[in-house]
Design an enzyme around this catalytic site. Structure first.
Site, short mmCIF file in Angstrom:
data_model
loop_
_atom_site.label_atom_id
_atom_site.label_comp_id
_atom_site.label_asym_id
_atom_site.label_seq_id
_atom_site.Cartn_x
_atom_site.Cartn_y
_atom_site.Cartn_z
CD GLU A 335 -2.83 -1.20 2.44
OE1 GLU A 335 -2.92 -0.18 3.13
OE2 GLU A 335 -3.44 -2.25 2.71
CD GLU A 429 -3.80 -5.92 3.98
OE1 GLU A 429 -4.60 -5.07 4.43
OE2 GLU A 429 -2.57 -5.83 4.10
#
Length: 583
Positions: A335, A429
Site C-alpha cells: 500500500e 487484503e
C-alpha cells in the site's frame, strides 16, 4: 441488405456460409446492438450540489459540483433499461484540486473508487453491474469529495476471462517447490480462487474460520511485524511467530500455502508520543520522521545501514521457511502509494528504489530463492510499479465500508488493463468476504483472497456467509489443495491441457440444466457425466467436441440437491470439477 439475405439463403456450402454470415454480421450487427446509455449529471436529481459550466470541455449543458466527504451530497440518476444485462459503468469527471475518492451506489449496492488527478475532464472505470430491465437507480457522492461530475455512461459489457501469465518467476534460481507452487497458481487462474485468512499474534483467526466453516484456508497469511528491530528495542517479543506459521504450513502433508507481509517499523526516528504516534505504530508515516529517500541517497550513511540491518533481520526469519522447503508469497512494502506507511511517504521513485534494494538484498545477498514477490498496487497508479523483473504477482487491498459487499469489478478491471497476461492479480487484503456469485458473474477470478482479522473484519462476517464462501465449489480450501510441490500435479494429463477456459455454470445450480463450456485445442469425443458423493452416476452425455469453443448441457430436472462431481472423460483420462445443486 435484401440482396445479401437472398445470397445467404442460397448458400449450402459451410465454408461459404460462414464467410458470408460473418460479412453480414460485421456489416449489420452493430446497428442492432444496444446503444450506450449516457446519464448527464445536470439532468440528475441533485442533493446539496449544483450545476456549473465555467470549466471547459463538459458534455451537455454543464457539470455538477459541490461534492464533499458526505454521501448526503450527491447526484441521483433514475432511468429505465430496455433489457436486463451486465453493463460497464464509466464516469466522466474532473479533479481540479487533485486525486479524490468517491462512493457509488447502484440499486442499493455500494462501492468506492478513485478519481486520479487529470487535466480537464477524464474518465474513470466504475465497474460492472448486473442490471434488471426497467427502473434502475445510480447515486454518486461522498468519498474524499471536491470533484466535478460530467456524466455517467453505461455500455453492454463483454467480460473475458483473465489471460494466464507465463510460468516464469522473477528469480531464475527459485527452488523447485517455489516454481511448482507458482505453476499451480497459474493453472487455476481464471477458474478457481484460493481461500485465504490473515493471521496476527493476538488472535487465532484461522482457528476461528475452521470452527465456523469446518475448513482451513488454502493460504495462511502472516505478518512479520514484531521482528522489526525498532520494535524489539522497545521490548516486543515475536514469541516464535515464524515457527507457528511453519507449523500451519506443514498441515495436510505440507500443502498449506504461506503468505508473509511485513509492517516494517521505521528503523529509527520514531516519534513515540500519544495518542497516535507511539513506538508500536512506527510503520505509519504519522509516527516517524524517518526519511528513507535521504537514507537511500547516502549509501555510506548510518540510516542506509539501518535499512540493511532491518532487511537482514527479516532474512533470518525467511530463511527458516526456506530451510523447511516452504515457498512464501512475499508481500513487503504494501500500500505504498497511499502514503500512510513511511515507505510511501517520499513518492514513487524512492519507493521503487527501496523495493529493488530489498529484492537484491534478499535474493542475491541472502540467497533466498523461496520467495514469490507480491506487489500491492493502487488503482490507476502504474508509476509506482517496481517493474516486471522484480514482481511476480500484483495484489490490491480493498476495504469498502458497506454492509453489502460490492462485486469489486472496478478495481479488477483497472488492474487487468495494466497486467492482464503479464501478472496474476490477487485480492491480497479485504475487509469483506468476496461473493463467489459475483466472481463467477463478473469473472473477477482473484488468485486468492485474505480477509483482515479482528472484530471489524473476519469476525464481523455473518457465520452463514463465512461457511458458504469456504464451502463454495469454486473456492479452494486447504483440504482441496493438490500436492503442488510435484511438477504437473494439477494439469498433468493431456486432457486437462487440451481443455482450456473450462467453466461450469450455474454453480451452485438450481435450474433444469448445468452447462459445461470449454475451449478444445482439437476435435475429440468425450463423455461428460455427473456423479454423486458415493461415486454413482447420475446423468451422462457423449459429446463430440470441436476445435474451439464448446458447450455441453446436462439435465438436472430429476437431480436432488447435493454435492456432485462433473467428470469429463476421454479414454483413461478425466478432468473433474465439484458442482453444488440446490433445489
Amino acid at each position: 441488405m435484401k440482396t445479401l439475405l437472398r445470397l445467404l439463403s442460397k448458400i449450402d456450402r459451410p465454408g461459404h456460409f460462414t464467410w458470408l454470415a460473418a460479412l453480414f454480421f460485421m456489416a449489420f450487427a452493430p446497428a442492432a446492438m444496444a446503444a450506450d446509455i449516457k446519464l448527464e449529471a445536470e439532468s440528475g436529481t441533485r442533493n446539496g450540489v449544483t450545476v456549473a459550466s465555467s470549466m471547459a470541455g463538459y458534455s451537455g449543458t454543464g457539470y455538477v459540483q459541490g461534492f464533499d466527504n458526505s454521501f448526503a451530497k450527491n447526484v441521483k440518476f433514475t432511468f429505465n433499461l430496455p433489457a436486463a444485462g451486465i453493463y460497464e459503468l464509466s464516469i466522466r469527471y474532473a479533479t481540479p484540486s487533485g486525486e479524490k475518492g468517491y462512493v457509488l451506489e447502484v440499486n442499493g449496492q455500494q462501492s468506492s473508487g478513485m478519481f486520479t488527478n487529470v487535466t480537464g475532464f477524464g474518465t474513470a472505470q466504475g465497474g460492472m453491474f448486473s442490471l434488471p430491465a426497467g427502473a434502475n437507480t445510480i447515486t454518486l457522492g461522498g468519498g474524499w469529495g471536491f470533484y466535478f461530475i460530467d456524466f455517467i455512461n453505461l455500455a453492454s459489457a463483454n467480460i473475458p476471462l483473465p489471460a494466464k501469465p507465463p510460468k516464469t518467476l522473477s528469480d531464475a534460481n527459485a527452488t523447485v517447490s517455489t516454481k511448482n507452487l507458482f505453476s499451480y497458481l497459474v493453472d487455476i487462474y481464471g477458474s478457481k480462487v484460493l481461500a485465504g485468512q490473515q493471521e496476527i499474534n493476538e488472535l487465532q483467526e484461522i482457528d476461528y474460520v475452521r470452527t465456523h466453516t469446518g475448513k482451513d484456508p488454502a493460504v495462511g497469511s502472516y505478518d512479520l511485524i514484531e521482528y522489526s528491530p525498532s520494535r524489539i528495542q522497545y521490548g516486543s517479543n515475536p514469541a516464535g511467530f515464524s515457527e507457528r506459521a511453519i507449523a500451519w504450513a506443514k498441515k495436510d502433508q505440507g500443502r498449506g500455502i504461506i503468505s508473509l507481509m511485513w509492517h516494517w517499523n521505521a528503523p529509527t526516528d520514531l516519534i513515540n508520543q500519544s495518542p497516535d504516534k507511539l513506538w508500536w505504530s512506527g510503520f505509519y508515516t504519522r509516527a516517524t520522521t524517518f526519511n528513507f529517500a535521504a537514507a537511500l541517497a547516502d549509501k555510506n550513511g548510518a540510516n542506509y545501514q539501518l535499512l540493511l540491518r532491518d532487511i537482514d533481520a527479516i532474512a533470518v526469519e525467511l530463511k527458516k521457511f526456506q530451510a523447511q522447503d516452504i515457498p512464501v508469497l512475499w508481500r513487503p512494502l504494501h500500500e505504498a502509494a497511499g502514503g500512510w506507511f513511511w515507505w510511501g511517504a517520499q513518492g514513487a521513485g524512492p519507493f521503487k528504489e527501496l523495493w529493488k534494494l530489498m529484492y537484491d538484498r534478499l535474493t542475491n545477498h541472502h540467497q533466498l530463492h523461496n520467495l514469490i514477490w507480491v506487489y500491492t498496487a493502487e488503482r490507476a497508479k502504474p508509476e509506482w510499479y517496481p517493474g516486471d523483473a522484480y514482481v511476480d504477482i500484483v495484489g490490491i487491498d480493498i476495504y469498502e465500508n458497506t454492509a453489502v459487499a460490492s462485486n469489486l469489478s472496478g478495481q479488477w478491471t483497472e488492474l487487468q488493463n495494466l497486467f492482464n497476461g503479464k501478472k496474476l492479480v490477487t485480492l491480497s487484503e479485504t475487509g469483506n468476504l468476496p461473493n463467489p456469485e459475483y466472481i463467477r458473474t463478473f469473472k473477477t477470478w482473484w488468485s486468492w483472497f485474505a480477509v483482515w482479522p479482528g472484530a471489524e473484519y473476519t469476525r464481523k462476517q455473518p457465520t452463514s456467509l463465512l461457511h458458504a464462501v469456504f464451502n463454495d465449489p469454486d473456492v479452494i480450501t486447504l483440504d482441496e489443495l493438490p500436492d503442488w510441490r510435484k511438477s504437473g500435479a494439477v494439469t498433468g494429463s493431456a486432457l486437462e491441457q487440451a481443455l482450456s477456459q473450462l467453466e461450469v455454470y450455474p454453480n451452485p445450480a438450481n435450474g433444469t440444466h448445468l452447462t459445461m463450456k470449454t475451449m478444445a485445442r482439437s476435435p475429440m469425443k468425450a463423455t461428460v457425466g455427473l456423479y454423486d458423493a458415493k461415486g454413482a452416476k447420475v446423468t451422462e452425455v457423449t459429446a463430440q467436441l470441436v476445435s474451439g469453443q464448446n458447450q455441453v448441457r446436462l439435465p438436472l430436472r430429476q437431480v436432488p440437491a447435493g454435492i456432485y462431481v462433473l467428470s469429463i472423460r476421454k479414454g483413461n483420462e478425466q478432468v473433474c470439477r465439484k458442482v453444488v445443486v440446490k433445489k
